[in-house]
Design a protein around this motif. Structure first.
Motif, PDB file in Angstrom:
ATOM      1  N   ALA A 285     -41.118  -3.163-124.639  1.00 28.75           N
ATOM      2  CA  ALA A 285     -41.260  -2.054-125.585  1.00 28.75           C
ATOM      3  C   ALA A 285     -42.135  -0.951-124.989  1.00 28.75           C
ATOM      4  O   ALA A 285     -41.827   0.243-125.128  1.00 28.75           O
ATOM      5  N   LEU A 286     -43.205  -1.331-124.323  1.00 29.61           N
ATOM      6  CA  LEU A 286     -44.092  -0.335-123.712  1.00 29.61           C
ATOM      7  C   LEU A 286     -43.405   0.394-122.556  1.00 29.61           C
ATOM      8  O   LEU A 286     -43.582   1.608-122.396  1.00 29.61           O
ATOM      9  N   VAL A 287     -42.616  -0.311-121.770  1.00 28.08           N
ATOM     10  CA  VAL A 287     -41.887   0.323-120.666  1.00 28.08           C
ATOM     11  C   VAL A 287     -40.876   1.322-121.217  1.00 28.08           C
ATOM     12  O   VAL A 287     -40.742   2.432-120.691  1.00 28.08           O
ATOM     13  N   ALA A 288     -40.165   0.944-122.277  1.00 26.76           N
ATOM     14  CA  ALA A 288     -39.198   1.862-122.889  1.00 26.76           C
ATOM     15  C   ALA A 288     -39.907   3.098-123.436  1.00 26.76           C
ATOM     16  O   ALA A 288     -39.419   4.224-123.273  1.00 26.76           O
ATOM     17  N   LYS A 289     -41.057   2.884-124.056  1.00 31.79           N
ATOM     18  CA  LYS A 289     -41.837   4.009-124.593  1.00 31.79           C
ATOM     19  C   LYS A 289     -42.305   4.926-123.457  1.00 31.79           C
ATOM     20  O   LYS A 289     -42.233   6.146-123.555  1.00 31.79           O
ATOM     21  N   ARG A 290     -42.765   4.327-122.346  1.00 31.22           N
ATOM     22  CA  ARG A 290     -43.203   5.117-121.198  1.00 31.22           C
ATOM     23  C   ARG A 290     -42.041   5.899-120.598  1.00 31.22           C
ATOM     24  O   ARG A 290     -42.157   7.090-120.287  1.00 31.22           O
ATOM     25  N   ASP A 291     -40.883   5.240-120.436  1.00 27.83           N
ATOM     26  CA  ASP A 291     -39.721   5.911-119.866  1.00 27.83           C
ATOM     27  C   ASP A 291     -39.291   7.095-120.719  1.00 27.83           C
ATOM     28  O   ASP A 291     -38.934   8.150-120.193  1.00 27.83           O
ATOM     29  N   LYS A 292     -39.333   6.912-122.034  1.00 21.31           N
ATOM     30  CA  LYS A 292     -38.980   8.003-122.945  1.00 21.31           C
ATOM     31  C   LYS A 292     -39.968   9.159-122.793  1.00 21.31           C
ATOM     32  O   LYS A 292     -39.568  10.320-122.718  1.00 21.31           O
ATOM     33  N   PHE A 293     -41.256   8.847-122.716  1.00 19.94           N
ATOM     34  CA  PHE A 293     -42.274   9.879-122.561  1.00 19.94           C
ATOM     35  C   PHE A 293     -42.090  10.638-121.245  1.00 19.94           C
ATOM     36  O   PHE A 293     -42.142  11.866-121.211  1.00 19.94           O
ATOM     37  N   VAL A 294     -41.854   9.903-120.157  1.00 18.58           N
ATOM     38  CA  VAL A 294     -41.668  10.544-118.849  1.00 18.58           C
ATOM     39  C   VAL A 294     -40.444  11.452-118.871  1.00 18.58           C
ATOM     40  O   VAL A 294     -40.486  12.582-118.362  1.00 18.58           O
ATOM     41  N   ALA A 295     -39.367  10.996-119.484  1.00 17.92           N
ATOM     42  CA  ALA A 295     -38.154  11.813-119.572  1.00 17.92           C
ATOM     43  C   ALA A 295     -38.404  13.077-120.389  1.00 17.92           C
ATOM     44  O   ALA A 295     -37.952  14.161-120.018  1.00 17.92           O
ATOM     45  N   GLU A 296     -39.130  12.938-121.492  1.00 17.86           N
ATOM     46  CA  GLU A 296     -39.446  14.110-122.322  1.00 17.86           C
ATOM     47  C   GLU A 296     -40.308  15.105-121.555  1.00 17.86           C
ATOM     48  O   GLU A 296     -40.085  16.313-121.623  1.00 17.86           O
ATOM     49  N   GLN A 297     -41.294  14.605-120.825  1.00 14.62           N
ATOM     50  CA  GLN A 297     -42.168  15.497-120.064  1.00 14.62           C
ATOM     51  C   GLN A 297     -41.406  16.183-118.934  1.00 14.62           C
ATOM     52  O   GLN A 297     -41.626  17.360-118.651  1.00 14.62           O
ATOM     53  N   ARG A 298     -40.493  15.459-118.307  1.00 21.69           N
ATOM     54  CA  ARG A 298     -39.697  16.042-117.228  1.00 21.69           C
ATOM     55  C   ARG A 298     -38.788  17.127-117.790  1.00 21.69           C
ATOM     56  O   ARG A 298     -38.609  18.186-117.171  1.00 21.69           O
ATOM     57  N   ASP A 299     -38.209  16.883-118.971  1.00 29.21           N
ATOM     58  CA  ASP A 299     -37.329  17.877-119.576  1.00 29.21           C
ATOM     59  C   ASP A 299     -38.099  19.118-120.020  1.00 29.21           C
ATOM     60  O   ASP A 299     -37.564  20.224-120.013  1.00 29.21           O
ATOM     61  N   LYS A 300     -39.358  18.942-120.407  1.00 25.62           N
ATOM     62  CA  LYS A 300     -40.186  20.074-120.841  1.00 25.62           C
ATOM     63  C   LYS A 300     -40.632  20.937-119.660  1.00 25.62           C
ATOM     64  O   LYS A 300     -40.853  22.125-119.805  1.00 25.62           O
ATOM     65  N   ALA A 301     -40.775  20.302-118.497  1.00 31.75           N
ATOM     66  CA  ALA A 301     -41.260  21.019-117.331  1.00 31.75           C
ATOM     67  C   ALA A 301     -40.198  22.005-116.853  1.00 31.75           C
ATOM     68  O   ALA A 301     -39.005  21.693-116.844  1.00 31.75           O
ATOM     69  N   PRO A 302     -40.634  23.183-116.464  1.00 28.80           N
ATOM     70  CA  PRO A 302     -39.662  24.143-115.948  1.00 28.80           C
ATOM     71  C   PRO A 302     -39.072  23.642-114.640  1.00 28.80           C
ATOM     72  O   PRO A 302     -39.792  23.101-113.793  1.00 28.80           O
ATOM     73  N   PRO A 303     -37.755  23.777-114.475  1.00 25.94           N
ATOM     74  CA  PRO A 303     -37.147  23.290-113.235  1.00 25.94           C
ATOM     75  C   PRO A 303     -37.621  24.118-112.049  1.00 25.94           C
ATOM     76  O   PRO A 303     -37.734  25.337-112.124  1.00 25.94           O
ATOM     77  N   LYS A 304     -37.898  23.442-110.984  1.00 27.19           N
ATOM     78  CA  LYS A 304     -38.301  24.109-109.758  1.00 27.19           C
ATOM     79  C   LYS A 304     -37.043  24.351-108.948  1.00 27.19           C
ATOM     80  O   LYS A 304     -36.255  23.435-108.713  1.00 27.19           O
ATOM     81  N   ALA A 305     -36.856  25.561-108.515  1.00 26.92           N
ATOM     82  CA  ALA A 305     -35.627  25.935-107.818  1.00 26.92           C
ATOM     83  C   ALA A 305     -35.433  25.140-106.531  1.00 26.92           C
ATOM     84  O   ALA A 305     -34.322  24.769-106.199  1.00 26.92           O
ATOM     85  N   SER A 306     -36.507  24.848-105.837  1.00 25.40           N
ATOM     86  CA  SER A 306     -36.350  24.184-104.549  1.00 25.40           C
ATOM     87  C   SER A 306     -36.799  22.721-104.581  1.00 25.40           C
ATOM     88  O   SER A 306     -37.053  22.141-103.547  1.00 25.40           O
ATOM     89  N   SER A 307     -36.880  22.145-105.758  1.00 25.55           N
ATOM     90  CA  SER A 307     -37.327  20.765-105.875  1.00 25.55           C
ATOM     91  C   SER A 307     -36.279  19.816-105.320  1.00 25.55           C
ATOM     92  O   SER A 307     -35.129  19.804-105.759  1.00 25.55           O
ATOM     93  N   PHE A 308     -36.662  19.026-104.352  1.00 30.64           N
ATOM     94  CA  PHE A 308     -35.753  18.056-103.750  1.00 30.64           C
ATOM     95  C   PHE A 308     -35.253  17.071-104.808  1.00 30.64           C
ATOM     96  O   PHE A 308     -34.070  16.741-104.849  1.00 30.64           O
ATOM     97  N   ASP A 309     -36.176  16.614-105.667  1.00 30.49           N
ATOM     98  CA  ASP A 309     -35.793  15.660-106.715  1.00 30.49           C
ATOM     99  C   ASP A 309     -34.743  16.239-107.643  1.00 30.49           C
ATOM    100  O   ASP A 309     -33.797  15.552-108.036  1.00 30.49           O
ATOM    101  N   ARG A 310     -34.901  17.506-108.019  1.00 28.45           N
ATOM    102  CA  ARG A 310     -33.927  18.144-108.916  1.00 28.45           C
ATOM    103  C   ARG A 310     -32.563  18.280-108.232  1.00 28.45           C
ATOM    104  O   ARG A 310     -31.530  18.074-108.854  1.00 28.45           O
ATOM    105  N   VAL A 311     -32.577  18.624-106.950  1.00 24.14           N
ATOM    106  CA  VAL A 311     -31.323  18.776-106.211  1.00 24.14           C
ATOM    107  C   VAL A 311     -30.607  17.430-106.128  1.00 24.14           C
ATOM    108  O   VAL A 311     -29.391  17.345-106.362  1.00 24.14           O
ATOM    109  N   VAL A 312     -31.341  16.363-105.827  1.00 22.96           N
ATOM    110  CA  VAL A 312     -30.740  15.034-105.762  1.00 22.96           C
ATOM    111  C   VAL A 312     -30.219  14.638-107.137  1.00 22.96           C
ATOM    112  O   VAL A 312     -29.110  14.111-107.268  1.00 22.96           O
TER     113      VAL A 312
END
Length: 109
Positions: A72-99
């Motif tokens: 349950a805690l891992v699912a809660k953490r994964d949801k939080f990380v996904a929400e924070q990633r979606d809130k963050a402005p996309p970086k144009a040259s981010s390798f992670d975003r390109v992948v």
């Protein structure tokens, strides 16, 4: 001469590097009755043979409860990380975003 070191441990590992007694019994890899007294950890060796399985059952229930809580805690953490990633402005040259974008495009095909 010192007492023989128990082969099995209840803390997560066996002295030979394999899984512990609780996991082995729960998974059917080991039968408690087949384990020699000298191979048992001290706390089980001190119990009467008929009480040993009750102690292992108690340990199994406790581990299951902890594993459910962890899931349950891992699912809660994964949801939080996904929400924070979606809130963050996309970086144009981010390798992670390109992948990530490449993988999403390939999955859609």
């Amino acid at each position: 001469m010192s007492a023989p070191r128990p082969v099995f441990d209840l803390t997560g590992t066996r002295s030979d590097g394999n899984l512990d007694l609780v996991s082995d019994v729960a998974a059917g890899r080991q039968k408690l009755a087949a384990v020699k007294d000298a191979e048992l950890p001290d706390n089980l060796r001190a119990l009467k043979p008929e009480q040993r399985m009750d102690e292992l059952d108690k340990q199994m229930k406790q581990r299951n409860a902890l594993n459910q809580k962890l899931s349950a805690l891992v699912a809660k953490r994964d949801k939080f990380v996904a929400e924070q990633r979606d809130k963050a402005p996309p970086k144009a040259s981010s390798f992670d975003r390109v992948v990530e974008d490449t993988l999403k495009a390939q999955i859609k095909r």
